[in-house]
Every structure is written in C-alpha cells, then in structure tokens.
Design a protein around this motif. Structure first.
Motif, short mmCIF file in Angstrom:
data_model
loop_
_atom_site.label_atom_id
_atom_site.label_comp_id
_atom_site.label_asym_id
_atom_site.label_seq_id
_atom_site.Cartn_x
_atom_site.Cartn_y
_atom_site.Cartn_z
N SER A 101 0.69 -1.33 0.03
CA SER A 101 -0.09 0.20 0.02
C SER A 101 0.96 1.27 -0.04
O SER A 101 1.73 1.29 0.62
CB SER A 101 -0.87 0.06 1.41
OG SER A 101 -1.52 -1.14 1.52
N HIS A 102 0.50 2.38 -0.57
CA HIS A 102 1.15 3.50 -0.40
C HIS A 102 0.49 4.50 0.28
O HIS A 102 -0.73 4.26 0.37
CB HIS A 102 1.60 4.18 -2.15
CG HIS A 102 0.27 4.72 -2.70
ND1 HIS A 102 -0.34 5.87 -2.28
CD2 HIS A 102 -0.60 4.23 -3.64
CE1 HIS A 102 -1.38 6.06 -3.23
NE2 HIS A 102 -1.40 5.17 -3.71
N TYR A 103 1.22 5.20 1.09
CA TYR A 103 0.47 5.89 2.08
C TYR A 103 0.46 7.39 1.82
O TYR A 103 -0.18 8.20 2.65
CB TYR A 103 1.06 5.62 3.38
CG TYR A 103 2.48 6.00 3.72
CD1 TYR A 103 2.96 7.12 3.78
CD2 TYR A 103 3.53 4.86 4.02
CE1 TYR A 103 4.32 7.64 3.99
CE2 TYR A 103 4.78 5.29 3.95
CZ TYR A 103 5.12 6.36 4.21
OH TYR A 103 6.43 6.95 4.21
N GLU A 132 -10.11 7.03 -0.73
CA GLU A 132 -10.17 5.85 -1.85
C GLU A 132 -8.72 5.48 -2.24
O GLU A 132 -8.45 4.40 -2.58
CB GLU A 132 -10.94 6.36 -2.93
CG GLU A 132 -11.54 5.40 -3.70
CD GLU A 132 -12.23 5.75 -4.98
OE1 GLU A 132 -12.64 6.98 -5.00
OE2 GLU A 132 -12.91 4.93 -5.47
N ASP A 133 -8.15 6.64 -2.34
CA ASP A 133 -6.48 6.47 -2.98
C ASP A 133 -5.54 6.70 -1.81
O ASP A 133 -4.97 7.72 -1.86
CB ASP A 133 -6.34 7.20 -3.98
CG ASP A 133 -5.17 7.05 -4.85
OD1 ASP A 133 -4.49 6.15 -4.59
OD2 ASP A 133 -4.68 7.91 -5.65
N MET A 134 -4.97 5.83 -0.82
CA MET A 134 -5.51 4.32 -0.84
C MET A 134 -5.60 3.99 0.48
O MET A 134 -5.03 2.73 0.76
CB MET A 134 -4.51 3.46 -1.89
CG MET A 134 -3.20 3.25 -1.52
SD MET A 134 -2.53 1.69 -2.18
CE MET A 134 -2.91 0.40 -1.83
N LYS A 135 -5.83 4.75 1.44
CA LYS A 135 -5.84 4.57 3.00
C LYS A 135 -6.92 3.55 3.42
O LYS A 135 -6.57 2.71 4.12
CB LYS A 135 -5.70 5.79 3.50
CG LYS A 135 -4.57 6.52 3.54
CD LYS A 135 -4.56 8.02 4.24
CE LYS A 135 -2.93 8.55 4.17
NZ LYS A 135 -2.89 9.89 4.65
N ASP A 166 5.33 7.93 -1.97
CA ASP A 166 5.90 8.55 -3.10
C ASP A 166 5.17 7.77 -4.48
O ASP A 166 5.70 7.98 -5.34
CB ASP A 166 7.52 8.45 -3.12
CG ASP A 166 8.12 9.46 -2.54
OD1 ASP A 166 7.23 10.50 -1.85
OD2 ASP A 166 9.16 9.42 -2.47
N GLU A 167 4.25 7.01 -4.17
CA GLU A 167 3.51 6.58 -5.44
C GLU A 167 3.04 7.36 -6.16
O GLU A 167 3.04 7.45 -7.48
CB GLU A 167 2.49 5.49 -4.81
CG GLU A 167 1.81 4.72 -6.25
CD GLU A 167 0.77 5.23 -6.87
OE1 GLU A 167 0.54 4.90 -8.07
OE2 GLU A 167 -0.16 6.47 -6.35
N GLU A 168 2.49 8.76 -5.41
CA GLU A 168 1.98 9.59 -6.37
C GLU A 168 2.75 10.38 -7.14
O GLU A 168 2.51 11.32 -7.86
CB GLU A 168 1.33 10.66 -5.25
CG GLU A 168 0.08 9.84 -4.75
CD GLU A 168 -1.06 9.41 -5.40
OE1 GLU A 168 -1.06 9.56 -6.70
OE2 GLU A 168 -2.12 8.89 -4.89
N ILE A 169 4.04 10.30 -6.96
CA ILE A 169 5.16 10.86 -7.83
C ILE A 169 5.90 9.78 -8.61
O ILE A 169 6.98 10.22 -8.89
CB ILE A 169 6.19 11.85 -7.09
CG1 ILE A 169 6.62 11.22 -6.00
CG2 ILE A 169 5.34 13.11 -6.56
CD1 ILE A 169 7.80 12.08 -5.37
N SER A 191 -1.81 -5.11 -4.92
CA SER A 191 -1.82 -3.52 -4.12
C SER A 191 -3.05 -3.04 -4.76
O SER A 191 -4.02 -3.76 -5.26
CB SER A 191 -0.52 -2.71 -4.81
OG SER A 191 -0.50 -1.50 -4.25
N GLU A 192 -2.98 -1.79 -4.85
CA GLU A 192 -4.18 -0.84 -5.52
C GLU A 192 -4.68 -1.07 -6.86
O GLU A 192 -3.77 -1.85 -7.67
CB GLU A 192 -4.11 0.38 -5.22
CG GLU A 192 -3.05 1.29 -6.06
CD GLU A 192 -2.91 2.51 -5.95
OE1 GLU A 192 -3.74 3.29 -5.47
OE2 GLU A 192 -1.88 3.00 -6.14
N GLY A 193 -5.92 -1.17 -7.03
CA GLY A 193 -6.27 -1.52 -8.42
C GLY A 193 -7.86 -0.95 -8.55
O GLY A 193 -8.25 -0.11 -7.82
ZN LIG Z 1 -2.87 5.38 -5.31
#
Ligand SMILES: [Zn+2]
Length: 416
Positions: A101-103, A132-135, A166-169, A191-193
C-alpha cells in the motif's frame, strides 16, 4: 486451524461485519495524518503509526530510508525522509504473499466541502483526501489480518505487507526502491487497483515529453524581425495531431474495463509555457505530451514516432528549431498469469460481491508495475468510492471498504 472453506469464509466475514466501525475508525486515523505529496509530509508520523498497528498484529517490522543518491536521481526534493515499512508474518512456508500500500496522498484540490484531513462520515461514505486512494486499503488489509488472527486462522503462506511513500510521484523512491534492492519478497503480490468485481492485472505504459519550440523574439510592432515560436508551435502541434490520429487507430487485445481505454492516448499541452508580454513576439514556447501505451506498444518505438515528426518538421523550417526531451517513461506492465493465484482472487471476489470477477488492464500506472516487470504474478484491488481519486470530495464507500477487507482476508487464508 483447519476448517471447511465456507465455514472459514463466514467466520472471517462475520468478524469484519461485526467490526465495521473499528475499520472505519482506523481509516479515519490514517486520513487525519496528512501525508501530502509533493512535497511528502508527515511520513515519519505515518510509519510510526503503522508500525504500532503491525506490531499489535504480531508482525515483525523493519524500516528502510531511501538514500539521498536515489532521491537525487529521481529529482525528489524537500519533504520528509522517505521511509518504507515492511511487516512480516512468517509461518515457515516457502512462498510469500506480498501486499503493498502507498500511504502518500496528492495535494488538496480547491473545491472541498469538508476538511480533507478530517474523516467525515456521511451514510455509507467516508470523505477525506486519500480515503479511496489508498488509505482504505491500508485499513482493509490490516483488518483482514486481524480477522485471521481473531478467528484463529493460520495462513498457509508467509504474509508480507509493505507501506511505501511516493507512489503519487512515480514510486521509484518508494516501492520501486524496495523491489530494486530486493528488500521485499513476493511470490504473489497485490496492491491498489480496480474495485467491486473488477481486478487489475496490468497497466498502460507512460511516456512524458517536453517539446520546446525556439523561434526569435522581437518587438510586437515589428514581427518581421522575429520568428513567432507560438505560431510555429501551432504548426508542429498540427503535425503531431496526425500522429495522434494514427496512434488512436490501435487497440489492445487485453480486457479493459472501459472500452475507450482499449486505445492508446496522446495528450498535448497539459503543461504549457512561453511568451513574456503582449507586445513581444514570443521566442520560445514549450508544451508537454502525455502518451499512454497499450501493452502491445513499445516505449522506444513510441519515442521514435514523436522524434520522426519533429525531425521532418525541423527540416521544413530553417528559422526555428523544435527540440523534444523525454522526461519520464515506464513500459506497459502485465502480470504473469498464475492460474492458482488468479483463481483464488477471482473466487474470493465472486463470493463477496456475488458477481463474476473481471480481470482488466488499467489505463493509469500503479506501483504494481514494479512487481509485474519482475515477472511476479501481481493483481490490483481496492476499496472503491466515487473514483474521485485526486479530485475534490474524495470518498470511499464503507460497504466496499469492508468487502475489500473480506476479499483480502479470503485470499490470505486460501493462498499457499
Ligand atoms: Zn494510489
């Protein structure tokens, strides 16, 4: 403990239903640590919180700080130290199921009706940046493990969780770094999807370019003395539009949730710069290209297609120069198919949602690609809301949050 499948499913589901409020409570606490990226805030506080939660579940934990040379390489400046948390439940199995998970969350957009860093519960929805993204997945995965523990179900596979920044970057300084260094182990990964009965098994590739059009500046009253880079840009954009039309004729053979996404995409001008004043002939204009590739396409060919248009254009105009620079790239990613893993994921989703599971490629890239590129069977599944990722009034549905926890719990208990 060994118990028949349906009985185990009912037990896990029952536990999670009975603990809905506590799952929401955990999500609320996560939303209220504003891990905004860029620049990457409150990472230490988040990791410290998650580490305590993992320890309560009997997991052993370790932390990794992404070193400065890696941050420099990917242009990450400012903000918190980049810390990743890895938590293990080792049952002595040969194989490991890794859940990432990215936090981090994206910055706040401008039309929020509530405080984005205060979890606001309205009916079946929890509002907040990162809900929703992604906590929600973080809360769901932790509660899935808790359900297993409280129901006395010992997984048949080692479980490993990672919580990364840093998933968001782009994720290269988060999960990308852990995978590259071999700090995580995964025989299967999630992971997320997508959400509900959709599960992602890949994503499109990304190619970002910056196009610079150099003309010659001049006084606005004497344009003949200059070369208007804006007007020249317009001409080069027209040529690129022709390439775009050609690209949009392609279609992937993979399953995509939305039919329109079966095509590649080509967006110009997301970033635009140039011109200094009304009375100056602009001498330099810049714009961006965001090119998304279907799995059948190749990054090097995609680059060459753009370069060829520009080369031809430059040959036709001796008084201007167009340069293209590729600033970011990532190949399309597709999960290696593992029949047993895919079947367990599909069965778990089907028994929780009551609908046939649908494996699809997502248009947007997630950190799952780091596992997919290594050939690890990897799937993306998330608690859903309004698909308002990165936008105003982001929310997650509580039913989906609880169902997602159930799906994760079932996969954890069934995989071996
Ligand atoms: Zn995400």
């Amino acid at each position: 403990m060994r118990m028949p499948g349906k009985c185990m499913e009912n037990k896990l589901g029952g536990y999670l239903e009975a603990n809905r409020e506590r799952v929401v409570g955990l999500l609320s606490k996560l939303i209220e640590i504003p891990t905004v990226n860029p620049p990457g805030e409150n990472y230490e506080e988040m990791v410290c919180f998650l580490e305590k939660e993992c320890k309560k579940l009997g997991l052993s934990t370790r932390k990794y700080v992404t070193p400065k040379n890696v941050l420099d390489k990917f242009g990450v400046k400012g903000g918190s130290r980049r810390i990743s948390l890895v938590a293990d439940l080792n049952v002595g199995a040969n194989k490991t199921f890794h859940i990432n998970s990215h936090y981090d969350v994206v910055p706040v957009t401008d039309k929020w009706k509530t405080d984005p860093f205060k979890a606001v519960i309205k009916g079946n929805k929890v509002y907040g940046r990162g809900s929703e993204d992604m906590k929600a997945n973080i809360a769901g995965v932790l509660f899935a493990l808790k359900a297993l523990r409280c129901c006395g179900i010992r997984p048949k596979i080692n479980l490993q969780l990672s919580f990364t920044p840093d998933e968001e970057i782009g994720g290269r300084t988060g999960l990308g770094y852990l995978v590259e260094k071999g700090f995580v182990k995964a025989d299967y990964a999630m992971s997320e999807g997508y959400s509900g009965n959709y599960i992602s098994m890949g994503n499109k590739g990304v190619l970002w370019a910056e196009v610079e059009v150099i003309g010659k500046s001049a006084h606005g009253s004497m344009p003949h003395k200059g070369v208007n880079s804006f007007e020249r840009m317009n001409a080069v954009v027209n040529e690129l539009e022709k390439l775009k039309s050609k690209i949009l004729e392609r279609k992937t053979r993979y399953n995509m949730r939305d039919a329109i996404s079966k095509k590649p995409s080509f967006v110009m001008g997301g970033f635009l710069e140039g011109g200094v004043n009304v009375n100056v002939v602009p001498g330099m204009t810049k714009f961006s290209i965001d090119r998304r590739l279907i799995p059948e396409e190749n990054i090097e060919i995609a680059k060459k297609e753009i370069e060829d248009v520009i080369k031809k254009f430059n040959a036709g105009y001796k008084d201007s120069k167009v340069n293209v620079k590729f600033v970011s790239q990532g190949s399309p990613a597709i999960s290696r198919k593992d029949n047993a893993f895919f079947k367990i994921a599909a069965d778990s989703i089907e028994s929780i949602t009551g609908k046939k599971a649908n494996f699809s490629v997502m248009p947007g890239a997630t950190d799952m690609r780091y596992f997919m590129w290594k050939g690890i069977p990897s799937l993306g599944y998330s608690a859903g809301g309004g698909e308002k990722w990165h936008s105003d009034n982001e929310f997650v549905c509580i039913d989906s949050l609880v169902d997602t926890a159930k799906v994760f719990a079932l996969i954890m208990s069934r995989l071996s």
